[in-house]
Design a protein around this motif. Structure first.
Motif, short mmCIF file in Angstrom:
data_model
loop_
_atom_site.label_atom_id
_atom_site.label_comp_id
_atom_site.label_asym_id
_atom_site.label_seq_id
_atom_site.Cartn_x
_atom_site.Cartn_y
_atom_site.Cartn_z
N TRP A 74 0.72 -1.16 0.03
CA TRP A 74 -0.10 0.10 -0.15
C TRP A 74 0.78 1.17 -0.16
O TRP A 74 1.67 1.57 0.74
N GLU A 75 0.48 2.03 -0.92
CA GLU A 75 1.04 3.33 -0.82
C GLU A 75 0.71 4.15 0.78
O GLU A 75 1.46 4.91 1.21
N TYR A 76 -0.63 3.91 1.05
CA TYR A 76 -0.95 4.59 2.26
C TYR A 76 -1.81 3.62 2.85
O TYR A 76 -2.86 3.07 1.97
N THR A 104 0.06 0.03 -6.87
CA THR A 104 -0.35 -0.11 -8.48
C THR A 104 -1.47 0.39 -9.01
O THR A 104 -1.93 0.02 -10.09
N SER A 105 -2.30 1.25 -8.15
CA SER A 105 -3.79 1.71 -8.61
C SER A 105 -3.66 3.13 -8.44
O SER A 105 -2.93 3.76 -7.54
N ASN A 106 -4.59 3.64 -9.19
CA ASN A 106 -4.90 5.27 -8.78
C ASN A 106 -6.28 5.46 -7.89
O ASN A 106 -6.70 6.47 -7.58
N GLN A 135 -14.44 -0.78 -0.75
CA GLN A 135 -15.61 0.12 -1.78
C GLN A 135 -14.66 1.17 -2.30
O GLN A 135 -13.70 1.83 -1.75
N SER A 136 -14.55 1.40 -3.80
CA SER A 136 -13.91 2.27 -4.17
C SER A 136 -14.42 3.66 -4.01
O SER A 136 -15.54 3.95 -3.75
N LEU A 137 -13.61 4.58 -3.75
CA LEU A 137 -14.00 6.08 -3.31
C LEU A 137 -13.73 6.74 -4.70
O LEU A 137 -13.14 6.45 -5.68
#
Length: 137
Positions: A74-76, A104-106, A135-137
């Protein structure tokens, strides 16, 4: 941030420990997490949830290795407690949301979580973590 801590019971030194561990995880600081875990801590992670890291981890070193593996992709990964309730002597139930972004995701995702924590003499003695559906934000 301080107002959120007061709202979530921040005047209790044990609650401060809970926040310190969450803040250290958000920074990716495994050494700071380790400093707040008892040497014989028992950590139950997503038992019954089917996650790759599901299991019972015994001892500080074992728990810290888990946390390092959880944080690595995780980036964060930030915990945002909505409530921290004392359920017994030194025992707390924490309900909140995890907000994270994979390296690896935006896309930022959110997931509910619940913890049961036992804190004694400034150290986490026992803990359990269960996360909900992302859930995607």
């Amino acid at each position: 941030m301080e107002e959120a801590r007061r709202d979530a019971g921040g005047s209790d030194p044990n609650v401060d420990v809970i926040h310190e561990v969450g803040d250290a995880m958000a920074r990716g600081d495994a050494a700071a997490v380790a400093a707040r875990l008892h040497a014989d801590v028992v950590w139950e992670h997503n038992l019954g949830g089917g996650s790759p890291e599901e299991g019972t981890y015994r001892g500080r070193d074992d728990a810290v290795r888990l946390f390092e593996r959880v944080l690595e992709p995780w980036e964060y990964l930030r915990s945002k407690p909505r409530s921290i309730d004392q359920v017994g002597e030194g025992r707390y139930r924490v309900v909140g949301d995890l907000v994270a972004k994979h390296r690896t995701s935006n896309v930022e995702i959110a997931s509910s979580y619940e913890q049961e924590l036992e804190v004694r003499d400034g150290l986490v003695m026992k803990g359990s973590m269960k996360t909900g559906l992302a859930q995607s934000l």
